[in-house]
Write a protein that holds these residues in place. Structure first.
Motif, mmCIF file in Angstrom:
data_model
loop_
_atom_site.group_PDB
_atom_site.id
_atom_site.type_symbol
_atom_site.label_atom_id
_atom_site.label_comp_id
_atom_site.label_asym_id
_atom_site.label_seq_id
_atom_site.Cartn_x
_atom_site.Cartn_y
_atom_site.Cartn_z
ATOM 1 N N ILE A 30 61.327 36.533 84.004
ATOM 2 C CA ILE A 30 62.341 35.474 84.019
ATOM 3 C C ILE A 30 62.550 34.960 85.443
ATOM 4 O O ILE A 30 62.629 33.752 85.677
ATOM 5 C CB ILE A 30 63.667 35.992 83.418
ATOM 6 N N ILE A 31 62.627 35.875 86.400
ATOM 7 C CA ILE A 31 62.859 35.478 87.793
ATOM 8 C C ILE A 31 61.676 34.685 88.341
ATOM 9 O O ILE A 31 61.843 33.769 89.140
ATOM 10 C CB ILE A 31 63.151 36.721 88.658
ATOM 11 N N SER A 32 60.459 35.025 87.899
ATOM 12 C CA SER A 32 59.284 34.343 88.444
ATOM 13 C C SER A 32 59.103 32.937 87.883
ATOM 14 O O SER A 32 58.375 32.143 88.462
ATOM 15 C CB SER A 32 58.029 35.172 88.168
ATOM 16 N N GLU A 33 59.754 32.626 86.758
ATOM 17 C CA GLU A 33 59.645 31.277 86.202
ATOM 18 C C GLU A 33 60.528 30.302 86.984
ATOM 19 O O GLU A 33 61.480 30.703 87.644
ATOM 20 C CB GLU A 33 60.065 31.287 84.729
ATOM 21 N N GLN A 34 60.214 29.054 86.879
ATOM 22 C CA GLN A 34 60.983 28.030 87.583
ATOM 23 C C GLN A 34 62.356 27.879 86.918
ATOM 24 O O GLN A 34 62.454 27.763 85.697
ATOM 25 C CB GLN A 34 60.249 26.694 87.549
ATOM 26 N N PHE A 35 63.390 27.922 87.731
ATOM 27 C CA PHE A 35 64.743 27.754 87.210
ATOM 28 C C PHE A 35 64.990 26.273 86.939
ATOM 29 O O PHE A 35 64.681 25.420 87.758
ATOM 30 C CB PHE A 35 65.781 28.283 88.197
ATOM 31 N N THR A 36 65.551 25.991 85.781
ATOM 32 C CA THR A 36 65.779 24.605 85.394
ATOM 33 C C THR A 36 67.232 24.187 85.567
ATOM 34 O O THR A 36 67.514 23.002 85.580
ATOM 35 C CB THR A 36 65.358 24.387 83.938
ATOM 36 N N LYS A 37 68.139 25.131 85.684
ATOM 37 C CA LYS A 37 69.553 24.797 85.867
ATOM 38 C C LYS A 37 69.906 24.818 87.354
ATOM 39 O O LYS A 37 69.233 25.454 88.151
ATOM 40 C CB LYS A 37 70.447 25.817 85.161
ATOM 41 N N GLN A 38 71.004 24.159 87.681
ATOM 42 C CA GLN A 38 71.477 24.196 89.065
ATOM 43 C C GLN A 38 72.143 25.524 89.379
ATOM 44 O O GLN A 38 72.067 26.010 90.494
ATOM 45 C CB GLN A 38 72.469 23.056 89.287
ATOM 46 N N ALA A 39 72.805 26.116 88.386
ATOM 47 C CA ALA A 39 73.500 27.384 88.600
ATOM 48 C C ALA A 39 73.310 28.272 87.376
ATOM 49 O O ALA A 39 73.233 27.786 86.245
ATOM 50 C CB ALA A 39 74.983 27.141 88.848
ATOM 51 N N TYR A 40 73.233 29.554 87.623
ATOM 52 C CA TYR A 40 73.081 30.527 86.548
ATOM 53 C C TYR A 40 74.225 31.535 86.624
ATOM 54 O O TYR A 40 74.747 31.838 87.706
ATOM 55 C CB TYR A 40 71.750 31.272 86.682
ATOM 56 N N ASN A 41 74.572 32.082 85.470
ATOM 57 C CA ASN A 41 75.564 33.137 85.427
ATOM 58 C C ASN A 41 74.871 34.444 85.844
ATOM 59 O O ASN A 41 73.947 34.901 85.175
ATOM 60 C CB ASN A 41 76.147 33.256 84.015
ATOM 61 N N LEU A 42 75.294 35.020 86.929
ATOM 62 C CA LEU A 42 74.643 36.204 87.468
ATOM 63 C C LEU A 42 74.728 37.393 86.520
ATOM 64 O O LEU A 42 73.856 38.255 86.510
ATOM 65 C CB LEU A 42 75.266 36.553 88.822
#
Length: 97
Positions: A30-42
């Motif tokens: 999951i971490i290695s994929e490109q993040f699509t949102k501006q912010a994520y819930n940690l």
């Protein structure tokens, strides 16, 4: 001066993708994929702690018992007097005399 910090730890994420524990491998993917949102819930990434993964592993039923060496070698650094048992790998590779 460039630190190249992004290049330094990417191999760790890549290696963790093939981790034996499925939770660790999934989080690394999951971490290695490109993040699509501006912010994520940690908290989405912190669902698994060491204690929760350990308790899950300890509560699993063992399907196949692990192989355990039950015969303690008598002579590790010296030749074995019984030729049927043969010498240890250590004796065959190095001379301790």
């Amino acid at each position: 001066m460039e630190t190249r910090a992004f290049d330094s730890s990417l191999w760790e994420i890549y290696t963790l993708q093939s981790h034996y524990h499925p939770n660790v491998a999934t989080i690394a993917k999951i971490i290695s994929e490109q993040f699509t949102k501006q912010a994520y819930n940690l908290e989405d990434f912190l669902d698994h702690s060491y204690s929760s993964m350990l308790s899950a592993e300890l509560s699993k039923e063992i399907k196949k018992p692990p192989v355990v060496e039950y015969e303690i070698p008598k002579k590790i650094f010296f030749s074995n007097p019984d030729p049927a048992k043969g010498d240890s790998l250590l004796v065959r590779l190095w001379d301790f005399s």
